[in-house]
Motif scaffolding. Sequence first.
Motif, PDB file in Angstrom:
ATOM      1  N   GLU A 219       0.830  -1.344   0.001  1.00  0.00           N
ATOM      2  CA  GLU A 219       0.167   0.053  -0.103  1.00  0.00           C
ATOM      3  C   GLU A 219       0.817   1.219  -0.054  1.00  0.00           C
ATOM      4  N   THR A 220       0.209   2.301  -0.189  1.00  0.00           N
ATOM      5  CA  THR A 220       0.941   3.745  -0.180  1.00  0.00           C
ATOM      6  C   THR A 220       0.940   4.440   1.198  1.00  0.00           C
ATOM      7  N   ILE A 221       2.221   4.554   1.776  1.00  0.00           N
ATOM      8  CA  ILE A 221       2.298   5.376   2.995  1.00  0.00           C
ATOM      9  C   ILE A 221       2.644   6.739   2.598  1.00  0.00           C
ATOM     10  N   TYR A 222       1.846   7.651   3.449  1.00  0.00           N
ATOM     11  CA  TYR A 222       2.010   9.015   3.317  1.00  0.00           C
ATOM     12  C   TYR A 222       2.438   9.569   4.642  1.00  0.00           C
ATOM     13  N   TYR A 223       3.414  10.402   4.658  1.00  0.00           N
ATOM     14  CA  TYR A 223       3.905  10.995   5.989  1.00  0.00           C
ATOM     15  C   TYR A 223       4.206  12.362   5.855  1.00  0.00           C
ATOM     16  N   VAL A 224       3.999  13.142   6.800  1.00  0.00           N
ATOM     17  CA  VAL A 224       4.432  14.848   6.907  1.00  0.00           C
ATOM     18  C   VAL A 224       5.732  15.191   7.685  1.00  0.00           C
ATOM     19  N   MET A 225       6.652  15.713   7.081  1.00  0.00           N
ATOM     20  CA  MET A 225       7.718  16.206   7.675  1.00  0.00           C
ATOM     21  C   MET A 225       7.326  17.751   8.149  1.00  0.00           C
ATOM     22  N   ASP A 226       8.119  18.105   9.411  1.00  0.00           N
ATOM     23  CA  ASP A 226       7.996  19.451   9.782  1.00  0.00           C
ATOM     24  C   ASP A 226       9.537  19.476  10.031  1.00  0.00           C
ATOM     25  N   GLY A 227      10.070  20.098   9.011  1.00  0.00           N
ATOM     26  CA  GLY A 227      11.686  20.081   9.201  1.00  0.00           C
ATOM     27  C   GLY A 227      12.203  18.907   9.152  1.00  0.00           C
ATOM     28  N   GLU A 228      13.077  18.342  10.217  1.00  0.00           N
ATOM     29  CA  GLU A 228      13.640  16.981  10.303  1.00  0.00           C
ATOM     30  C   GLU A 228      12.492  16.062  11.243  1.00  0.00           C
ATOM     31  N   LYS A 229      11.507  16.564  11.259  1.00  0.00           N
ATOM     32  CA  LYS A 229      10.763  15.708  12.507  1.00  0.00           C
ATOM     33  C   LYS A 229       9.206  15.207  11.550  1.00  0.00           C
ATOM     34  N   MET A 230       9.295  13.713  11.840  1.00  0.00           N
ATOM     35  CA  MET A 230       8.105  13.357  11.176  1.00  0.00           C
ATOM     36  C   MET A 230       6.781  13.559  12.093  1.00  0.00           C
ATOM     37  N   VAL A 231       6.013  13.966  11.681  1.00  0.00           N
ATOM     38  CA  VAL A 231       4.610  14.596  12.645  1.00  0.00           C
ATOM     39  C   VAL A 231       3.247  13.835  12.427  1.00  0.00           C
ATOM     40  N   ALA A 232       3.073  13.073  11.314  1.00  0.00           N
ATOM     41  CA  ALA A 232       2.055  12.537  10.890  1.00  0.00           C
ATOM     42  C   ALA A 232       2.313  11.414   9.610  1.00  0.00           C
TER      43      ALA A 232
END
Length: 418
Positions: A49-62
């Motif tokens: 499956e397709t895994i999405y993620y959100v980066m805030d700078g160097e930090k994965m937040v979602a």
Amino acid sequence: MEIRIATTPEEKEEVYHLRYQAYVEELGWRPEDVDDANKRLHDAEDETETIYYVMDGEKMVATCRQHFGAGRLDAKTRAKYTLDKFAEFPDEEFGFTYRLVVLPEYRGTTVLIRLLLRVYEDVWKKGLRFSFCYCRPRLINVYERLGFIRYKDNFLVEEQGYMAPMLLVVDDANHLNAVRSPFLRTCRQFKPGTQNAEWFSRTFPGMRECIQMQFLEPEEFLKQWAEALEAPTTTLLHGLIPEQIQRLISEGAVMTVKAGDILLREGEAGHEMFLMLSGMARFTIETPDGSKAFLSSAGTGEVFGEISLVAHTPRTATVQAITDMEVLVITQDFIRRSMKAHPEIAIQMLYNLTVLLGLRLKNTTDRLKGALQESTKMAKALATQSKPRVERPILTPDELIEANQVTIQHVHRPSGGA
């Protein structure tokens, strides 16, 4: 903020650790595939499956995972979403969103909207008609404001709790406009039609009504639920004027619970409380031998779930609907926002909660004292009944005098002719 798709092993490993942090450490869920030794949550579907993620700078937040198409779904999952009612559409036109996680400090921000908007764009590009998911009661309001609709009865997911199934008719621009969804602009860019929305209305009649209720004007909402909101048992709202109640209920979500449904389970994490607008519920706890002990019942106007909401502790009892119920869901996020934007509402409501908790603590203490007194009486009675009888020897008058130190005059001696 940057939204990406996880493709490398390193990216996926970070996603698995983020899931573990949210689902296992925060919520206390115990999926079969949890890896406690490495603090990661991963399953076989992550490979396809397709895994999405959100980066805030160097930090994965979602992060979230999107399943495009229904061809690989097992029979249990297909039944959960009632896909038999969608039989006229090919499996390739369905999408499913799972494993959604947002770090606590980013909840209430735009992170969730940005992530799901990116998924929505890809759903359009792949030609999907319907997008499915399910969520906890506290997130119903969020999903409905995005354009999702509760289209069937809620269900219990064993390792996660009571869930509301949600459906997004991807090209239903009229509905997205009605709820002021952030998806609307993207939808219009792809030239939406009306056939799918019309089919949904025919196949699931009345399902739009529950979301329409969420967008009633506050005055209309107050009028519709006047009996519950004005009931003497509605202690949560004591001291609030109508305008303040309007602000409160506009942030909540009304949820229908079917008779027999288990809404809360003892020991699970909780982030919301419930104000009963109609119906009745029963409360039970598990005893040391594994049986269920009845605590109490509740009806219109009463509140439950408040301990977990305020104290961030696991649920203290299991709550099951005796009849069909309608409840107003009030979340921790709303309490936090109210403390900043409307402190007068938050102060009064938290005061009401304090009074409510105090009264319930007193009632519990009184019941425990009564039970303890009854237990003490029974213990004394049993001790008296079980005390062994001592066979006393028959003493002569002289022995009796010596043993009891009494005078000879107090002892009756038999006559000589006896």
